[in-house]
Design a protein around this motif. Structure first.
Motif, mmCIF file in Angstrom:
data_model
loop_
_atom_site.group_PDB
_atom_site.id
_atom_site.type_symbol
_atom_site.label_atom_id
_atom_site.label_comp_id
_atom_site.label_asym_id
_atom_site.label_seq_id
_atom_site.Cartn_x
_atom_site.Cartn_y
_atom_site.Cartn_z
ATOM 1 N N GLN A 83 0.870 -1.171 0.000
ATOM 2 C CA GLN A 83 0.000 0.000 0.000
ATOM 3 C C GLN A 83 0.907 1.220 0.000
ATOM 4 N N LYS A 128 3.924 -6.735 10.935
ATOM 5 C CA LYS A 128 4.180 -5.428 11.547
ATOM 6 C C LYS A 128 5.665 -5.084 11.461
ATOM 7 N N VAL A 131 6.408 -4.113 7.830
ATOM 8 C CA VAL A 131 5.922 -2.757 7.531
ATOM 9 C C VAL A 131 6.887 -1.712 8.076
ATOM 10 N N GLU A 135 8.817 1.001 5.752
ATOM 11 C CA GLU A 135 8.642 2.446 5.938
ATOM 12 C C GLU A 135 10.001 3.143 5.967
ATOM 13 N N ASP A 144 1.676 0.243 4.193
ATOM 14 C CA ASP A 144 1.150 -1.031 4.671
ATOM 15 C C ASP A 144 1.548 -2.136 3.704
ATOM 16 N N TYR A 146 0.196 -6.098 2.313
ATOM 17 C CA TYR A 146 -0.861 -7.110 2.267
ATOM 18 C C TYR A 146 -0.240 -8.424 1.811
#
Length: 153
Positions: A83, A128, A131, A135, A144, A146
């Protein structure tokens, strides 16, 4: 000799209005200070009120699946979609390089036990972690991840 004196009630009656007006002034001052403090917090100190607004979701970039070696000769077939933030949409001309994301996934999942991946909450914990790494690697372009495929063998 008789002396007349004023009853004690009259002496205390005069200062009473002064005490009431001082209390009213004190209450008004406290209410004003609280109001000004609340307004100051709302406009200046409120979290999220500055220029650090949360990024808005942009396009989703699907990546090719990857097979990752697990412990004891097992493997994980992992499919990912990222995302992206709305700031990314025009920067990459429709193409997004997901090699950093696949590399991070391989680093995080390699060598793990199949039983470990099957534990309750472990997949969410690893997601988590992924992610967070993405980032940093993509400097805020990815918000995010998926899992589109998650098969262990």
């Amino acid at each position: 000799m008789t002396a007349t004196t004023a009853p004690p009630a009259e002496k205390t009656a005069a200062p009473a209005p002064a005490k009431k007006s001082k209390k009213k002034l004190l209450i008004i001052a406290v209410v004003l200070l609280l109001g000004l403090g609340g307004a100051g917090y709302f406009f200046v100190l409120k979290p999220g009120s500055g220029g650090d607004a949360a990024p808005k979701p942009g396009p989703v970039a699907p990546l090719d699946h990857v097979q990752i070696n697990l412990a004891q000769g097992h493997y994980l077939r992992l499919g990912l979609s990222l995302q992206l933030t709305d700031a990314v949409s025009g920067e990459h001309g429709g193409e997004f390089d997901g090699s950093k994301a696949l590399d991070a996934a391989i680093e995080i999942f390699s060598g793990r036990d199949v039983a470990e991946l099957a534990k309750d909450g472990q997949r969410a914990k690893l997601k988590k972690e992924l992610v967070k790494v993405l980032e940093e690697r993509y400097e805020g372009e990815v918000m995010d991840v998926y899992f589109t495929e998650f098969v262990t063998e």
